[in-house]
Design a protein around this motif. Structure first.
Motif, PDB file in Angstrom:
ATOM      1  N   GLU A  78       0.835  -1.195   0.000  1.00 42.22           N
ATOM      2  CA  GLU A  78       0.000   0.000   0.000  1.00 42.22           C
ATOM      3  C   GLU A  78       0.870   1.246   0.000  1.00 42.22           C
ATOM      4  N   LEU A  79       0.335   2.306  -0.570  1.00 44.41           N
ATOM      5  CA  LEU A  79       1.005   3.592  -0.459  1.00 44.41           C
ATOM      6  C   LEU A  79       1.022   4.028   0.995  1.00 44.41           C
ATOM      7  N   LEU A  80       2.149   4.533   1.441  1.00 46.59           N
ATOM      8  CA  LEU A  80       2.202   5.088   2.783  1.00 46.59           C
ATOM      9  C   LEU A  80       1.311   6.318   2.859  1.00 46.59           C
ATOM     10  N   LEU A  81       0.800   6.570   4.027  1.00 45.14           N
ATOM     11  CA  LEU A  81      -0.172   7.649   4.228  1.00 45.14           C
ATOM     12  C   LEU A  81       0.536   8.822   4.907  1.00 45.14           C
ATOM     13  N   ASP A  82       0.536   9.993   4.269  1.00 46.62           N
ATOM     14  CA  ASP A  82       1.145  11.169   4.897  1.00 46.62           C
ATOM     15  C   ASP A  82       0.140  12.291   5.135  1.00 46.62           C
ATOM     16  N   ARG A  83      -1.140  12.034   4.863  1.00 45.80           N
ATOM     17  CA  ARG A  83      -2.216  12.959   5.217  1.00 45.80           C
ATOM     18  C   ARG A  83      -3.317  12.196   5.937  1.00 45.80           C
ATOM     19  N   CYS A  84      -3.898  12.846   6.930  1.00 48.45           N
ATOM     20  CA  CYS A  84      -4.978  12.213   7.686  1.00 48.45           C
ATOM     21  C   CYS A  84      -6.203  12.049   6.786  1.00 48.45           C
ATOM     22  N   GLN A  85      -6.834  10.884   6.841  1.00 50.13           N
ATOM     23  CA  GLN A  85      -8.027  10.636   6.018  1.00 50.13           C
ATOM     24  C   GLN A  85      -9.268  11.312   6.569  1.00 50.13           C
ATOM     25  N   SER A  86      -9.181  11.832   7.796  1.00 50.81           N
ATOM     26  CA  SER A  86     -10.337  12.510   8.391  1.00 50.81           C
ATOM     27  C   SER A  86     -10.258  14.021   8.208  1.00 50.81           C
ATOM     28  N   CYS A  87      -9.130  14.625   8.624  1.00 46.34           N
ATOM     29  CA  CYS A  87      -9.016  16.088   8.531  1.00 46.34           C
ATOM     30  C   CYS A  87      -8.195  16.539   7.336  1.00 46.34           C
ATOM     31  N   HIS A  88      -7.520  15.589   6.640  1.00 45.54           N
ATOM     32  CA  HIS A  88      -6.756  15.854   5.414  1.00 45.54           C
ATOM     33  C   HIS A  88      -5.564  16.792   5.634  1.00 45.54           C
TER      34      HIS A  88
END
Length: 368
Positions: A121-131
């Motif tokens: 999976e792509l690593l996540l560097d932004r919050c999926q809730s507040c972006h």
């Protein structure tokens, strides 16, 4: 450190400052922590200091320079939370399924890492809730330290279908392959490392002109009218751009690197035609000199209060300052700054400088 601190309702820097007897948070360098700080934490946690130091990035990756770790861009403000590293929600979900504390993987801070090698999976560097840019904190929930977004507090875990998996398996495999090659080159000291650094610098070099905001990468994208996004503009012209990029742009850069320079990055002077074209269009890297200010630099000298008083009286009596009383406030402050510089440099008496024509509030022209 964060998992221990969250059990006291604190962040790791806050607890570190408390342990060292300081009233404010104490910064923690994951790359090479201070020996005294490691000793205090080891004593507090009841573990061997050497064991604690072996968790540092310097111990795990002894050949890596700071440029090969992820770094914040200029718009990422420093935080007293755990850290602003990209994360894999699949790894956090695995921690939760195993009934253990969540923890940050050291591989997530490597500059070339953009895909989780375990979950694809792509690593996540932004919050999926507040972006917002993701800054990971830990909270004690159900007896375990669980990772949450430091901005909005939402739990960082798998939500059943929202995981950002790459659907193109060939794309994922090729990206993973180049990730592994870069990691091996950097961590094992292969000669290929320097060629990776040069190729990455070429991709993000300014296009055609040293002051251009578009990188050479724009030629590979082949999109008419493409403009460099604001959040990656700081990487244009950087000597080590990879660690300064968001995850998705890191992925694009690795794909362009593989497509333009080939899988071998041969060091015998032979490059693919596309790579030769990019090298020709890359502007030469310039040495960044400090920008000259509006006012000349004046060497600060130690003077007595009587000397400063004498200089101040000189400025007040100067005809240029008397004439400036009729100017707008901003122009008057500019004249004052010029007179102060001249006084400190010893050029005030008898040196009237260039003649300036300014306009007062009533429309009259005043010669200064």
């Amino acid at each position: 450190m964060a998992r221990v601190a969250c059990r006291y309702g604190l962040t790791a820097p806050e607890l570190s400052g408390y342990l060292c007897g300081l009233p404010s948070p104490l910064s923690i360098d994951d790359r090479g922590p201070a020996a005294g700080q490691t000793k205090v934490w080891a004593q507090f946690c009841g573990v061997d200091p050497n064991r604690l130091y072996r968790l540092s990035l310097n111990w795990r990756y002894p050949r890596r320079t700071r440029a090969w770790y992820m770094s914040r861009g200029p718009e990422w403000k420093p935080s007293t939370l755990t850290g602003s590293t990209p994360v894999c929600l699949g790894c956090f979900a695995a921690d939760q399924s195993a009934g253990r504390d969540g923890y940050l993987r050291s591989g997530w801070v490597l500059a070339e890492r953009c895909i989780c090698s375990v979950h694809g999976e792509l690593l996540l560097d932004r919050c999926q809730s507040c972006h917002r840019h993701l800054v990971v904190a830990f909270r004690l929930l159900e007896g375990r330290a669980q990772p949450v977004c430091g901005s909005c507090g939402s739990i960082l875990a798998d939500r059943g279908g929202v995981r950002d998996r790459l659907h193109d398996q060939n794309l994922m495999l090729s990206t993973l392959a180049i990730q592994q090659r870069i990691t091996a080159s950097v961590d094992r000291g292969y000669p290929e490392q320097q060629r990776f650094e040069e190729a990455l610098a070429i991709l993000w070099a300014p296009l055609d002109h040293p002051a251009a905001a578009r990188p050479v990468l724009a030629l590979w994208l082949k999109e008419a009218g493409w403009r460099c996004p604001y959040d990656v503009r700081h990487a244009v012209g950087a000597a080590a751009p990879l660690g300064q990029l968001p995850v998705r742009w890191r992925l694009v850069t690795l794909l362009a690197l593989n497509d333009c320079f080939g899988t071998e990055l041969a060091g015998n002077g032979e490059m693919p035609p596309l790579a030769v074209q990019l090298v020709r269009r890359a502007a030469p890297r310039q040495c960044r000199l400090p920008r000259p200010g509006r006012r000349p630099h004046v060497q600060a000298l130690k003077r007595s209060p009587a000397e400063y008083e004498r200089l101040a009286m000189q400025i007040i009596a100067d005809p240029r300052w008397i004439a400036a009383e009729k100017l707008f406030r901003r122009k008057r402050e500019g004249v004052r700054a010029l007179l102060i510089d001249a006084a400190l440099a010893g050029n005030l008496a008898g040196a009237h400088g260039p003649t300036l024509l300014s306009q007062s509030s009533n429309g009259e022209e005043i010669q200064i």
